[in-house]
Design a protein around this motif. Structure first.
Motif, PDB file in Angstrom:
ATOM      1  N   ARG A  38       0.968   3.906  -3.031  1.00 33.97           N
ATOM      2  CA  ARG A  38       0.599   5.282  -2.697  1.00 33.97           C
ATOM      3  C   ARG A  38       1.698   6.271  -3.085  1.00 33.97           C
ATOM      4  O   ARG A  38       1.431   7.387  -3.507  1.00 33.97           O
ATOM      5  CB  ARG A  38       0.287   5.380  -1.199  1.00 33.97           C
TER       6      ARG A  38
ATOM      7  N   GLU B 247       0.835  -1.211   0.000  1.00 30.96           N
ATOM      8  CA  GLU B 247       0.000   0.000   0.000  1.00 30.96           C
ATOM      9  C   GLU B 247       0.864   1.254   0.000  1.00 30.96           C
ATOM     10  O   GLU B 247       0.580   2.214  -0.716  1.00 30.96           O
ATOM     11  CB  GLU B 247      -0.952  -0.003   1.204  1.00 30.96           C
ATOM     12  N   ASN B 248       1.933   1.236   0.778  1.00 30.74           N
ATOM     13  CA  ASN B 248       2.852   2.371   0.835  1.00 30.74           C
ATOM     14  C   ASN B 248       3.546   2.580  -0.511  1.00 30.74           C
ATOM     15  O   ASN B 248       3.658   3.709  -0.999  1.00 30.74           O
ATOM     16  CB  ASN B 248       3.876   2.166   1.952  1.00 30.74           C
TER      17      ASN B 248
END
Length: 158
Positions: free
Chosen positions: A73, A69-70
């Protein structure tokens, strides 16, 4: 607040990470929860290796989800415009010949998030990529590797 690391990657690399994330969230997470339920049914949790193993896998899956997710993103997509020109750069494939014996190798320079040496994709943070970035065809370059110095001549850049 800490500055977030930017992850340069190709669109295909981002899509691959998104697919892995989706699989972890929809398939793997459920499998691990089911393993934990089954292991709990075996009774005493203090000496239950199946339960411990399932909990460790759950921690790994959740950690990987957070990491992906990081990365997604903070992804910076390498556009075609960014990889034009005649020098080695992120998103380009480079073929070089090891000097003096002439062993030819081809790698694509990618961001660390999509690096996979077995597929010929090396991170822009790797010693080889750092040495080659900015160089042109026929340039001779000395590459610092963990095994010592390696001299190469760039043959093609795509």
């Amino acid at each position: 607040m800490a500055i977030e690391k930017v992850f340069p990657m190709t669109q295909a690399g981002k899509e691959k990470l998104e697919q892995e994330l989706e699989n972890l969230k929809t398939v793997k997470r459920k499998e691990v929860v089911e393993r934990i339920k089954i292991a709990r049914s075996f009774g005493d949790l203090s000496e239950n290796s199946e339960y411990d193993s399932a909990k460790e896998e759950q921690a790994f899956v959740e950690g990987r989800i957070t990491t992906l997710e990081n990365m997604i993103r903070n992804a910076k997509i390498i556009a075609e415009d960014d990889i034009s020109g005649d020098s080695v750069s992120l998103g380009r494939s480079v073929t070089f010949v090891e000097l003096p014996d002439g062993e030819e190798e081809t790698y694509t320079i990618v961001g660390s998030a999509e690096a996979d040496p077995f597929e010929g994709k090396i991170s822009n943070d790797s010693p080889i990529a750092k040495s080659l970035i900015g160089k042109k065809i026929d340039d001779e370059v000395t590459v610092q590797t963990p095994g010592g110095e390696m001299n190469v001549r760039i043959v093609t850049i795509k």
